[in-house]
Design an enzyme around this catalytic site. Structure first.
Site: not given
Ligand code: PEP
Length: 257
Positions: A10, A12, A97, A166, A209, A230
């Site tokens: 992701n 972002k 998300h 998540e 993480s 991420g």
């Protein structure tokens, strides 16, 4: 028998067109030499075509996805990306998300409509669920939350989705190694519990993480089929090592030991 490990990146709202190009090319080169991992790059929507052109038809285990989709059909919805517009371009889409839920207040019903829209366009939804704070009732709350967003979906449709567990408290704010991940055992326990809501064959992945150093502890868990990444997915060297390490839990693990 081992598994094919899913690694969803992701990106972002980060990076220029040139950054997207370099990152996608780098991941493509890495994936050429790796089996047992399916990597899904989710760039900002504006770079979808660029990234898709780099990965498309090159390597079967590298795909592209979106970070969100409209719950509305194509038409007079300024600024929205309807699923029908990207059918055939994106193979996956992240839905729900926590950043979208927190910043844009998406309701369960909206998420439900987005999931339906994606499935209708043959795009695989990666549905995020996660608790704000860890507690003894987290698993039950998460299962209820998941059941609400999937409520009219049949078992077959549920099986076409990917569930991303998540925990919000474990997601970084974009800086590598700035936040502690959940323990792999806890993530595995939650994934096992969520199978009360989705069929045993539905893939469940963990996000929060994940980096090159800890990825194997997650993907080696019996109820986890992969990871959603991420911050670490924006650093080519870190992400390449992450892919390599994730592959160690796959069917083809012998090659990477
Ligand atoms: C995410 O935001 O989906 C995520 C997993 O981020 P990070 O890996 O940076 O915690």
């Amino acid at each position: 028998m081992g598994k094919t490990v899913l690694v969803v990146a992701n990106w972002k709202s980060n990076g220029s067109l040139a950054d997207a190009h370099v990152l996608a090319m780098g991941v493509r080169n890495e994936c050429e030499h790796i089996d047992g991992v399916q990597v899904v790059l989710c760039p900002p929507a504006v770079w979808l075509t660029e990234v898709r052109n780099i990965v498309h038809d090159q390597i079967h285990h590298l795909a592209v996805g979106l970070q969100d989709i409209s719950s509305e059909p194509a038409g007079a919805y300024t600024g929205e990306i309807a699923a029908a517009l990207v059918a055939g371009l994106a193979q996956f889409v992240i839905i729900g998300h926590s950043e979208r839920q927190r910043l844009y207040r998406e309701s369960d019903e909206q998420l439900h409509e987005k999931i339906r829209a994606a499935l209708t366009a043959s795009i695989t939804p990666v549905i995020c669920v996660g608790e704000q704070q860890q507690s003894s009732t987290s698993k039950v709350t998460l299962a209820r939350q998941l059941d609400r967003v999937l409520h009219t979906l049949t078992a077959t449709q549920r099986n076409q989705c990917i569930i991303a567990y998540e925990p919000v408290w474990a997601i970084s704010k974009g800086k590598l190694k700035s936040t502690r991940p959940a323990s792999a055992e806890y993530a595995n326990e939650v994934a096992e519990y969520l199978h009360r809501v989705v069929p045993a064959t539905t893939k469940i992945i963990y996000g929060g993480s994940v980096d090159a150093a800890n990825v194997l502890t997650f993907v080696a868990q019996p109820h986890l089929d992969g990871v959603l990444v991420g911050a670490a997915s924006l650093h080519l060297r870190e992400f390449s090592t992450l892919i390599k390490n994730a592959a160690k839990a796959s069917d083809h693990a012998d090659k990477y030991r």
